[in-house]
Scaffold this motif. Structure first.
Motif, PDB file in Angstrom:
ATOM      1  N   UNK A 177      44.274  51.793  43.368  1.00  0.00           N
ATOM      2  CA  UNK A 177      45.089  51.356  42.224  1.00  0.00           C
ATOM      3  C   UNK A 177      45.499  49.898  42.389  1.00  0.00           C
ATOM      4  N   UNK A 178      45.881  49.507  43.619  1.00  0.00           N
ATOM      5  CA  UNK A 178      46.258  48.106  43.888  1.00  0.00           C
ATOM      6  C   UNK A 178      45.088  47.171  43.616  1.00  0.00           C
ATOM      7  N   UNK A 179      43.905  47.603  44.050  1.00  0.00           N
ATOM      8  CA  UNK A 179      42.720  46.755  43.875  1.00  0.00           C
ATOM      9  C   UNK A 179      42.431  46.540  42.400  1.00  0.00           C
ATOM     10  N   UNK A 211      34.822  56.639  46.993  1.00  0.00           N
ATOM     11  CA  UNK A 211      34.821  56.521  45.534  1.00  0.00           C
ATOM     12  C   UNK A 211      36.158  56.505  44.810  1.00  0.00           C
ATOM     13  N   UNK A 212      37.239  56.118  45.497  1.00  0.00           N
ATOM     14  CA  UNK A 212      38.550  56.136  44.829  1.00  0.00           C
ATOM     15  C   UNK A 212      38.639  55.123  43.689  1.00  0.00           C
ATOM     16  N   UNK A 213      38.047  53.948  43.872  1.00  0.00           N
ATOM     17  CA  UNK A 213      38.083  52.952  42.792  1.00  0.00           C
ATOM     18  C   UNK A 213      37.245  53.432  41.604  1.00  0.00           C
ATOM     19  N   UNK A 266      31.413  44.526  38.284  1.00  0.00           N
ATOM     20  CA  UNK A 266      30.703  44.847  39.525  1.00  0.00           C
ATOM     21  C   UNK A 266      31.656  44.557  40.688  1.00  0.00           C
ATOM     22  N   UNK A 267      31.971  45.574  41.474  1.00  0.00           N
ATOM     23  CA  UNK A 267      32.901  45.417  42.601  1.00  0.00           C
ATOM     24  C   UNK A 267      32.153  45.558  43.919  1.00  0.00           C
ATOM     25  N   UNK A 268      32.567  44.785  44.904  1.00  0.00           N
ATOM     26  CA  UNK A 268      32.073  44.973  46.277  1.00  0.00           C
ATOM     27  C   UNK A 268      33.194  44.560  47.215  1.00  0.00           C
ATOM     28  N   UNK A 287      33.827  41.163  41.179  1.00  0.00           N
ATOM     29  CA  UNK A 287      35.112  41.240  41.896  1.00  0.00           C
ATOM     30  C   UNK A 287      34.830  41.562  43.359  1.00  0.00           C
ATOM     31  N   UNK A 288      35.164  40.603  44.244  1.00  0.00           N
ATOM     32  CA  UNK A 288      34.880  40.740  45.672  1.00  0.00           C
ATOM     33  C   UNK A 288      36.155  40.651  46.499  1.00  0.00           C
ATOM     34  N   UNK A 289      36.166  41.351  47.600  1.00  0.00           N
ATOM     35  CA  UNK A 289      37.222  41.195  48.609  1.00  0.00           C
ATOM     36  C   UNK A 289      36.536  41.169  49.968  1.00  0.00           C
TER      37      UNK A 289
END
Ligand SMILES: [Zn+2]
Length: 299
Positions: A75-77, A99-101, A153-155, A183-185
């Motif tokens: 949720x924070x992400x 798979x939470x996101x 697209x997240x990674x 969206x990257x971290x």
């Protein structure tokens, strides 16, 4: 884990900005770019078997508290990019683990897909998150998902592992719709934790091949057709606690660190996070936090 750092074809230009002004980095096996500050290890055959091991996943599903923690992180992400996202769309997460996101997006009416190398993570995630479309793979097509048309697209903590940054950028460009969001971290090489902890910084592990800073990330994204819409760093106790532990136990940088933490370590981290909050805020104010966060639109 076997070390996999034998060079196979050292690049003659910076993998982030293509500059040919290369130098050495403070850590012996790395090269650095004089122009953008990017730091990288020689390209290697990467050993990803650790992500396929069952114990890599077990801790995420071990208890209700752990599962709630994962949901909170997800949720924070998403909150961090909420202002840049449409109400719904099609999303893909690379390296989605359990798979939470993906599930959080699916609950918001997104057509949400996630792929991960770990069959155990995908199986555990699919059992717990019925609306998340999860599959084993490194990209959408080898998982049987649509190749393109993604709005997001997240990674998260993926890019630093990749031997070929160009291949990842190409996949992102072809998967996203025009103006779609990447969206990257990932770890922040310019963090105060890295500077203070030196070779004990917990992100200096054989499986981390690329170390970005805010400036090299911006250059890399720009060179690949992306426009940064938001960039920040996050102060985190994990690097400081992990680094001090490495120092005390004299663990060197050849030891893998992408490992699960036990419940006691999580409690210790939670306390350190609260106590250190004023310091972490200072890190964030100067873009020196341990984690680099970036959202960028495809031009
Ligand atoms: Zn560079």
């Amino acid at each position: 884990m076997a070390s996999t750092l034998d060079p196979i074809a050292p690049p003659r230009t910076c993998p982030a900005c293509s500059s040919d002004r290369l130098g050495s980095a403070p850590i012996a096996r790395f090269r650095g770019c004089v122009d953008c500050g990017h730091v990288w290890a020689p390209p290697t055959e990467v050993d990803n078997t650790m992500f396929e091991a069952e114990d890599y996943v077990e801790w995420r599903t071990a208890s209700g508290a752990q599962q709630r923690r994962q949901a909170r992180i997800a949720a924070d992400r998403l909150r961090w990019v909420a202002g840049s996202l449409p109400a719904s769309g099609r999303s893909l997460e690379l390296g989605c683990s359990t798979g939470e996101v993906v599930q959080a997006l699916a609950e918001r009416s997104w057509e949400a897909y996630g792929v991960d190398l770990s069959a155990a993570a995908v199986a555990a995630g699919a059992a717990r998150h019925p609306r998340a479309r999860l599959a084993v793979g490194t990209g959408p097509t080898d998982a049987g998902f649509p190749a393109d048309g993604y709005d997001l697209l997240c990674a998260f903590h993926v890019v630093e592992h990749l031997p070929d940054l160009d291949a990842f950028a190409g996949l992102a460009r072809s998967a996203l719709v025009p103006r779609g969001l990447l969206y990257l971290r990932l770890p922040n090489w310019d963090s105060w934790s890295r500077r203070a902890l030196g070779s004990h910084w917990p992100d200096l592990v054989p499986e981390h091949l690329h170390h970005f800073s805010p400036s090299s990330m911006t250059r890399w994204l720009d060179a690949n057709g992306f426009e940064v819409v938001r960039l920040a760093t996050r102060g985190d106790a994990r690097e400081w606690v992990g680094g001090l532990r490495r120092r005390l136990t004299r663990t060197d940088t050849s030891a893998g660190a992408c490992r699960p933490l036990g419940p006691r370590a999580h409690v210790a981290l939670g306390v350190s996070q609260r106590v250190g909050r004023p310091w972490f805020r200072l890190e964030e104010r100067y873009d020196r936090g341990s984690e680099l966060l970036v959202a960028a639109r495809l031009r």
